[in-house]
Write an enzyme that holds these catalytic residues in place. Structure first.
Site, PDB file in Angstrom:
ATOM      1  N   SER A 240       0.818  -1.289   0.010  1.00  0.00           N
ATOM      2  CA  SER A 240      -0.118  -0.006   0.093  1.00  0.00           C
ATOM      3  C   SER A 240       0.702   1.424   0.009  1.00  0.00           C
ATOM      4  O   SER A 240       1.716   1.371  -0.958  1.00  0.00           O
ATOM      5  CB  SER A 240      -1.087  -0.126   1.261  1.00  0.00           C
ATOM      6  OG  SER A 240      -1.890   0.936   1.119  1.00  0.00           O
ATOM      7  N   ASP A 462      -9.185  -4.399  -5.620  1.00  0.00           N
ATOM      8  CA  ASP A 462      -8.498  -3.483  -4.655  1.00  0.00           C
ATOM      9  C   ASP A 462      -9.244  -2.480  -4.386  1.00  0.00           C
ATOM     10  O   ASP A 462      -9.432  -1.554  -5.333  1.00  0.00           O
ATOM     11  CB  ASP A 462      -7.119  -3.385  -4.572  1.00  0.00           C
ATOM     12  CG  ASP A 462      -6.326  -2.691  -3.417  1.00  0.00           C
ATOM     13  OD1 ASP A 462      -6.904  -1.896  -2.778  1.00  0.00           O
ATOM     14  OD2 ASP A 462      -5.147  -3.106  -3.363  1.00  0.00           O
ATOM     15  N   HIS A 490      -7.447  -5.518  -0.102  1.00  0.00           N
ATOM     16  CA  HIS A 490      -6.418  -4.789  -0.408  1.00  0.00           C
ATOM     17  C   HIS A 490      -4.919  -5.506  -0.336  1.00  0.00           C
ATOM     18  O   HIS A 490      -4.602  -5.919   0.827  1.00  0.00           O
ATOM     19  CB  HIS A 490      -6.684  -3.630   0.768  1.00  0.00           C
ATOM     20  CG  HIS A 490      -5.405  -2.739   0.685  1.00  0.00           C
ATOM     21  ND1 HIS A 490      -4.955  -2.149  -0.518  1.00  0.00           N
ATOM     22  CD2 HIS A 490      -5.023  -2.055   1.665  1.00  0.00           C
ATOM     23  CE1 HIS A 490      -4.149  -1.286  -0.282  1.00  0.00           C
ATOM     24  NE2 HIS A 490      -4.304  -1.190   0.880  1.00  0.00           N
TER      25      HIS A 490
END
Length: 522
Positions: A240, A462, A490
């Site tokens: 991320s 996602d 995610h």
């Protein structure tokens, strides 16, 4: 909003906690600005430019989970880094805390694997601990832990590394409880006033230091960590926001890279408005995927008749007449909305959301609070870690924009039409930086000229770092290679055999995944 695979870690922690027979928060509490600079306070003071002095710290996994992973040894250290890499002569430093996890069965050691879970604001120390429990609990494969020391670190301003802490628990509660789409002038002004208050408190406490918490400064810290652990070149796994941190490192130190895996890509070339709109689109898509699953699994999903209506009705009722949870909190529309956001980070969260909405319909909001608190990192005593303090500090230091309240109000209306459930809230989410007092220090955007192949992993479903970002990041870096997981939630690694095999082969043997490789969801 934080860009981190938090619920992946939450699920893993829950599984470990179940085996340990205890109940602990996902992340260890860091409730004040005087928190120790090193895990457990046991590591010796850092000296700039030197190798790490490791000290055994079994208390870290003990505090987090109740026990360490079988066959793993935990050591801690800290590294002193300049507060401002542009002015290292000042002599002012931060201590960056890290943990080294080493398997008793390690053979033919390749080096260290540095890990960042994203956020910004997520603790790499906690993440490394959770990942040390093995693949059966969603952690790292034995093939990786047998070849690498696992290095988790808390970036500057996060957790145990000179943490930023300037938002009161009451203001955190107020922020999450606030109407996600404040339509009236009065409700909108409440959002303005709260963000002004938060910005003023952080500015008063940290002043000119706020610019020092930028991504570029943290990327320089990463190279100090590489030196401290004794690696000639960096091997890194970033999730991320950690992909942005890794991409920035790649641009600054392309000749110091051995292997980089960037999972759940941020597109560094997007400005703040484009990034927020991309997330609105991603969450709308993920929520639509949830509703399709719910309808197709009516026996399991209690709101299957019309999942979207069930959620929007729940938000409306919570706004008009919020229920009271067992801890005395009012389950406002803000808390309900946060539970929806939280649930979309993993496919396993979908069932939890459906059950929470069903319970809410029956008068019990505690399931909503369970989901929301996982995301917010809110403890049972009502206190918070510094996840969101650091999130503000990093994101607002990174931005080069000066958004006005009028512009945010305009986008709120436009995005409400384009992205009915999430658009307006994503616009309001940009308000924090509009009132942030710190100076800006934008990260670089461009090719990592001279870097080796870098693997950029994307998940088609996602919500937080939408799949479209993957190719953009790979292209910008110039040496990026896209690996696709056709799954939900995610980030992807270590979700399926296909993803694990492709990433592990790259990390261990530098075998770049086949071009265009797409791994199935299951």
């Amino acid at each position: 909003m934080p860009r981190t695979p938090r619920l992946v870690l939450a699920a893993l922690a829950a599984a470990v906690i179940a085996t340990a027979g205890c109940t602990l928060p996902v992340f260890a509490p860091e409730d004040d600005s005087a928190a120790p600079a090193t895990p457990g306070g046991s590591a010796p003071a850092a000296v700039p430019g030197t190798q790490a002095q490791w000290t055994s710290c079994p208390e870290v996994p003990q505090e987090l989970v109740g026990r360490g992973a079988s066959g793993m040894t935990y050591d801690c250290a800290s590294v002193a880094v300049p507060q401002d890499w542009n002015n290292p002569q000042s002599g002012k430093t931060y201590d960056v805390a890290m943990i080294r996890i080493r398997s008793d069965t390690q053979t033919a050691r390749v080096g260290s694997l540095l890990i960042n879970p994203g956020g910004p604001g997520g603790s790499g120390i906690d993440t490394a601990v959770y990942l040390s429990y093995g693949q059966t609990l969603g952690g790292l494969p034995t093939e990786v832990t047998d070849k690498f020391d696992i290095i988790g670190f808390d970036p500057r301003g996060v957790g145990r590394s000179s943490p930023v802490k300037c938002i009161s628990d009451a203001d955190q509660d107020a922020s999450f409880a606030m109407e996600p789409d404040p339509k009236s002038a009065a409700a909108f002004q409440q959002a303005v006033d709260l963000n002004k208050k938060i910005g003023a408190a952080c500015g008063q406490k940290y002043g000119d230091q706020l610019a020092n918490f930028s991504t570029e400064q943290a990327a320089h810290d990463m190279d100090a960590l590489r030196t401290a652990v004794g690696d000639a070149k960096m091997t890194y796994l970033g999730f991320s926001y950690g992909t942005l941190l890794g991409a920035t490192y790649a641009q600054l130190y392309p000749d110091k890279i051995r292997a980089l895996v960037l999972d759940g890509a941020i597109d560094p070339e997007q400005d703040g408005i484009a990034s927020a709109e991309t997330q609105a689109k991603g969450f709308e898509r993920a929520f639509t995927n949830f509703t399709a699953w719910c309808k197709a699994n009516a026996a399991r999903c209690p709101i299957s008749a019309d999942p979207r209506k069930a959620v929007t009705d729940a938000l409306a009722k919570a706004q008009a007449s919020p229920l009271t949870g067992s801890d005395g909190r009012k389950a406002t529309s803000g808390w309900v909305f946060l539970s929806v956001i939280s649930s979309l980070y993993t496919e396993t969260g979908w069932l939890q959301l459906a059950r929470a909405i069903e319970s809410l319909q029956g008068g019990d909001p505690d399931g909503v609070f369970d989901l929301a608190d996982q995301y917010a990192d809110r403890k049972t005593n009502g206190s918070y870690s510094n996840l969101f303090d650091a999130n503000y500090a990093v994101n607002c230091a990174d931005t080069s924009e000066n958004l006005t309240v009028d512009k945010i109000r305009q986008l709120q209306g436009e995005w409400r039409t384009k992205y009915p459930l999430f658009g307006a809230s994503m616009a309001i989410g940009m308000m924090g930086c509009a009132f942030w007092p710190g100076k800006h220090d934008p990260y670089p955007t461009g090719a990592a000229s001279g870097a080796p192949p870098i693997v950029v992993v994307g998940t088609t479903g996602d919500p937080a770092t939408p799949y479209e970002n993957t190719a953009h990041l790979a292209s910008m870096l110039g040496t990026g290679h896209v690996l696709t997981w056709e799954g939900e939630g995610h980030t992807a690694y270590p979700s399926t055999k296909c993803i694990v095999q492709a990433v592990d082969n790259y990390l261990i043997d530098l075998q770049v995944p086949q071009e265009g490789l797409r791994c199935p969801a299951k």
